[in-house]
Design a protein around this motif. Sequence first.
Motif, mmCIF file in Angstrom:
data_model
loop_
_atom_site.group_PDB
_atom_site.id
_atom_site.type_symbol
_atom_site.label_atom_id
_atom_site.label_comp_id
_atom_site.label_asym_id
_atom_site.label_seq_id
_atom_site.Cartn_x
_atom_site.Cartn_y
_atom_site.Cartn_z
ATOM 1 N N ILE A 1 -63.858 77.750 14.678
ATOM 2 C CA ILE A 1 -64.098 76.789 13.611
ATOM 3 C C ILE A 1 -63.119 75.618 13.699
ATOM 4 O O ILE A 1 -63.513 74.459 13.558
ATOM 5 C CB ILE A 1 -64.042 77.479 12.234
ATOM 6 N N LEU B 1 -64.082 73.397 16.742
ATOM 7 C CA LEU B 1 -65.281 72.610 16.458
ATOM 8 C C LEU B 1 -64.983 71.517 15.428
ATOM 9 O O LEU B 1 -65.470 70.388 15.560
ATOM 10 C CB LEU B 1 -66.396 73.531 15.968
ATOM 11 N N SER B 2 -64.171 71.829 14.441
ATOM 12 C CA SER B 2 -63.792 70.835 13.428
ATOM 13 C C SER B 2 -63.030 69.677 14.059
ATOM 14 O O SER B 2 -63.276 68.508 13.737
ATOM 15 C CB SER B 2 -62.924 71.469 12.347
ATOM 16 N N LYS C 1 -73.092 69.194 16.031
ATOM 17 C CA LYS C 1 -71.880 70.004 15.906
ATOM 18 C C LYS C 1 -71.603 70.350 14.449
ATOM 19 O O LYS C 1 -71.077 71.419 14.153
ATOM 20 C CB LYS C 1 -70.688 69.264 16.515
ATOM 21 N N LEU D 1 -71.026 73.995 12.866
ATOM 22 C CA LEU D 1 -69.881 74.314 12.014
ATOM 23 C C LEU D 1 -70.342 74.972 10.711
ATOM 24 O O LEU D 1 -69.767 75.971 10.277
ATOM 25 C CB LEU D 1 -69.069 73.052 11.715
ATOM 26 N N ASP E 1 -69.530 78.795 9.454
ATOM 27 C CA ASP E 1 -68.956 79.043 8.130
ATOM 28 C C ASP E 1 -69.787 80.070 7.365
ATOM 29 O O ASP E 1 -69.243 80.988 6.747
ATOM 30 C CB ASP E 1 -68.858 77.736 7.354
#
Length: 113
Positions: free
Chosen positions: A103, A106-107, A22, A26, A30
């Motif tokens: 984002i 996922l973070s 993951k 990410l 980005d």
Amino acid sequence: MKEQTNIVNKIKDSYCEKQITKLDELKSLDKKVKRPAKIFAYIFGVAGTLILGAGMCLAMKVIGDIMALGIVVGLVGILITAINYPIYKQILKKRKRKYSSEIIQLSEEIVAE
């Protein structure tokens, strides 16, 4: 002994199939957000710099004997390089808005693990 183990692990890792984590996703997202803005900024900045240089050459009578045109072309180049950063920031802001939900989600998943 520890050095030998590190070398063995590096060699072993180079032959193992890499699993996408993951965190890798990410980082990829980005980059996906930032890449178009950077590419635009580099191309637009180089074009503006070249136009400015051509204007300087005309104004200093290196290329031709048209000083007034050189000043105008140089000012256009200065304008292009001056607006490059604000345009870059706008593109980046727009792309961040587009991908922010993915984002952030996922973070949060990564932090929760």
